[in-house]
Design a protein around this motif. Structure first.
Motif, PDB file in Angstrom:
ATOM      1  N   GLY A 188       7.501   6.073  -4.460  1.00 16.10           N
ATOM      2  CA  GLY A 188       6.443   5.943  -3.480  1.00 16.10           C
ATOM      3  C   GLY A 188       6.971   5.174  -2.281  1.00 16.10           C
ATOM      4  N   LEU A 189       6.443   5.497  -1.093  1.00 17.63           N
ATOM      5  CA  LEU A 189       6.876   4.838   0.140  1.00 17.63           C
ATOM      6  C   LEU A 189       5.804   3.866   0.609  1.00 17.63           C
ATOM      7  N   ALA A 190       6.222   2.643   0.898  1.00 15.47           N
ATOM      8  CA  ALA A 190       5.347   1.639   1.509  1.00 15.47           C
ATOM      9  C   ALA A 190       6.122   0.967   2.637  1.00 15.47           C
ATOM     10  N   HIS A 191       5.419   0.167   3.437  1.00 16.30           N
ATOM     11  CA  HIS A 191       6.078  -0.613   4.487  1.00 16.30           C
ATOM     12  C   HIS A 191       5.644  -2.066   4.364  1.00 16.30           C
ATOM     13  N   SER A 192       6.569  -2.959   4.602  1.00 21.31           N
ATOM     14  CA  SER A 192       6.250  -4.377   4.576  1.00 21.31           C
ATOM     15  C   SER A 192       5.355  -4.729   5.763  1.00 21.31           C
ATOM     16  N   GLY A 229       4.081  -3.975  14.166  1.00 14.11           N
ATOM     17  CA  GLY A 229       4.021  -2.553  13.841  1.00 14.11           C
ATOM     18  C   GLY A 229       4.511  -2.327  12.427  1.00 14.11           C
ATOM     19  N   PRO A 230       4.766  -1.055  12.084  1.00 13.70           N
ATOM     20  CA  PRO A 230       5.260  -0.770  10.723  1.00 13.70           C
ATOM     21  C   PRO A 230       6.530  -1.560  10.417  1.00 13.70           C
ATOM     22  N   GLY A 231       6.523  -2.200   9.263  1.00 15.53           N
ATOM     23  CA  GLY A 231       7.687  -2.992   8.881  1.00 15.53           C
ATOM     24  C   GLY A 231       8.740  -2.157   8.191  1.00 15.53           C
ATOM     25  N   HIS A 290       0.860  -1.176   0.000  1.00 13.78           N
ATOM     26  CA  HIS A 290       0.000   0.000   0.000  1.00 13.78           C
ATOM     27  C   HIS A 290       0.899   1.229   0.000  1.00 13.78           C
ATOM     28  N   ILE A 291       0.821   2.045  -1.041  1.00  9.27           N
ATOM     29  CA  ILE A 291       1.668   3.228  -1.157  1.00  9.27           C
ATOM     30  C   ILE A 291       1.109   4.325  -0.259  1.00  9.27           C
ATOM     31  N   GLU A 292       1.937   4.790   0.658  1.00 11.06           N
ATOM     32  CA  GLU A 292       1.487   5.769   1.656  1.00 11.06           C
ATOM     33  C   GLU A 292       1.652   7.211   1.172  1.00 11.06           C
ATOM     34  N   LYS A 293       2.780   7.493   0.574  1.00 13.52           N
ATOM     35  CA  LYS A 293       3.066   8.862   0.135  1.00 13.52           C
ATOM     36  C   LYS A 293       4.238   8.823  -0.829  1.00 13.52           C
ATOM     37  N   MET A 294       4.515   9.969  -1.452  1.00 11.54           N
ATOM     38  CA  MET A 294       5.679  10.111  -2.314  1.00 11.54           C
ATOM     39  C   MET A 294       6.801  10.756  -1.513  1.00 11.54           C
ATOM     40  N   ILE A 295       8.043  10.406  -1.859  1.00  9.95           N
ATOM     41  CA  ILE A 295       9.200  10.979  -1.191  1.00  9.95           C
ATOM     42  C   ILE A 295      10.097  11.656  -2.228  1.00  9.95           C
ATOM     43  N   TYR A 296      10.958  12.545  -1.754  1.00  9.03           N
ATOM     44  CA  TYR A 296      11.851  13.261  -2.660  1.00  9.03           C
ATOM     45  C   TYR A 296      12.754  12.262  -3.376  1.00  9.03           C
ATOM     46  N   GLY A 297      12.786  12.344  -4.690  1.00  9.51           N
ATOM     47  CA  GLY A 297      13.513  11.388  -5.509  1.00  9.51           C
ATOM     48  C   GLY A 297      12.599  10.666  -6.473  1.00  9.51           C
TER      49      GLY A 297
END
Length: 432
Positions: free
Chosen positions: A14-18, A23-25, A4-11
């Motif tokens: 997209g940021l997701a977590h395993s 808790g957040p992976g 699940h893509i949470e947000k975009m980051i500089y570069g």
């Protein structure tokens, strides 16, 4: 894995977590995704703080997702956001800028004002690789994430004249073709109205003769061509940044007169100038509008883009540039002073003297101004500082230092100088 893509980051990722029951992976970076999308991705690299992945498929697409305009998007390393609508791109860049500055410790930020124009055909300069592929001369960029050559057949973010110039170069015949085949890279730079063009060929070995004839043959197909030059490449290490050059043959004018609003700037072939032909006037206006007084300093002045306009409303303008050939030509006349020095050296000396400007403009490269220069600026204490940045991370570091020294961050402008890419330009206004 499904992510699940949470947000975009500089570069551009997209940021997701395993998934992790505790808790957040682990953080996972996935290119060509958008917030709130559900995707299938494949891990390609493990780093100490995050994993890099490649997009396999999209299970739930964002409403902001659009069809990329370029056939090479995803393969080419140049663009990261063509899959997002332009409104979404602007929104994402504002969010990334705000989060980056907050992460640097800056609280109570002013509203970020976006400034944008036509998001296609905006580049006034491109630099292409040239190579023979299957017996045919091709131009292109680098494949994403590699140093491999990617031949291309289009570049929709470039002014059409620039790609037309590349096609003309590649299809030259007769004796003129030897120069095209000798080139490893070629750079084209045009005026905003695409009426005039400069070309630079980068070669390992310059052909013995015929450069003028080559340029004349090219101008028959490309009447906008006004000047050209050769730079002979001499390796001093790996990568472009360590490359050294020796000047070779030249032909025609050695630069262009580039008009912005009511000002005209001489830009030598190969000299730096803002790349977006549509928003540079907006940038100048944001930096200079309503500012007047006795003395202004323009640091990292380049060709004098801001100095020329500030000279209309300040009694004296001091412009500082380490390589000031074009600046000296563009900033002539009473009350206009050019100093050939690095900004750090100039500020060290200035901090010892009594002269104090009412305004300082800084427009540094991606590395930013740096902590030492920020400390010196705080000692000099101009009432107002306008900071033009092309990197939000170094901007955050420098603004935090200035705010800690007593300055207030009064305005923030996100100028979309680089549509379809993750890059962004920021104008920050600080006052005591």
């Amino acid at each position: 894995m499904k992510l699940h893509i949470e947000k975009m980051i500089y570069g551009g990722n997209g940021l997701a977590h395993s998934a992790n029951e505790a808790g957040p992976g682990r953080a996972i970076f996935v290119p060509f995704t958008l917030p709130r999308e559900v995707v299938e991705a494949r891990i390609t690299k493990q780093h100490s703080a995050f994993s890099a992945a490649e997009l396999e498929s999209i299970a739930v697409a964002s409403a902001d997702r659009v069809t990329p305009r370029c056939a090479h998007f995803g393969e080419c390393g140049g663009c990261q956001y063509q899959h997002a609508s332009y409104d979404a791109q602007l929104r994402l860049k504002q969010e990334i800028l705000r989060e980056t500055l907050e992460r640097a410790g800056l609280n109570s930020l002013p509203r970020i004002e976006p400034h944008a124009a036509e998001p296609w055909k905006y580049r006034n300069r491109i630099r292409l690789r040239v190579a023979e592929i299957g017996g045919q001369l091709r131009a292109g960029y680098l494949r994403r994430g590699s140093t491999d050559f990617l031949p291309i057949g289009m570049c929709p973010i470039a002014a059409p004249l620039l790609w037309r110039a590349a096609e003309a170069l590649l299809t030259l015949g007769g004796n003129a073709a030897q120069w095209a085949h000798a080139a490893e890279e070629v750079e084209f730079f045009s005026t905003a109205d695409v009426a005039r063009l400069q070309m630079t060929l980068f070669v390992r070995h310059q052909p013995a003769k015929g450069f003028a004839q080559f340029c004349e043959a090219l101008r028959e197909r490309l009447p906008e061509l006004e000047g050209a030059g050769v730079l002979i490449m001499q390796h001093a290490g790996q990568g472009r940044k360590t490359q050294r050059f020796r000047k070779g043959d030249t032909w025609g004018a050695d630069g262009l007169s580039y008009s912005v609003a009511a000002e005209s700037y001489w830009v030598s072939r190969g000299g730096f100038f803002q790349v977006n032909r549509y928003v540079v006037e907006t940038l100048v206006d944001l930096v200079t509008r309503g500012r007047r007084g006795r003395l202004a300093w323009d640091l990292y002045a380049g060709v004098g883009l801001f100095s020329r306009v500030l000279a209309k409303t300040f009694s004296e303008v001091v412009a500082v540039e380490a390589s000031a050939g074009d600046l000296a030509q563009n900033l002539r006349g009473e009350g206009r002073r050019t100093i050939v020095a690095t900004t750090a050296d100039f500020l060290r000396q200035a901090a010892l003297e009594r002269e104090r400007p009412e305004l300082i403009v800084v427009d540094p490269p991606r590395a930013g101004v740096g902590i030492e220069a920020c400390t010196l600026l705080a000692r000099i204490k101009p009432p107002e500082i306008v900071y033009v940045s092309c990197d939000p991370t170094t901007l955050g570091r420098d603004l935090k230092a200035m705010v800690d020294s007593g300055y207030r961050l009064r305005e923030l402008h996100m100028v979309d100088m680089f549509p379809q890419t993750f890059h962004q330009e920021t104008v920050a206004v600080l006052s005591l």
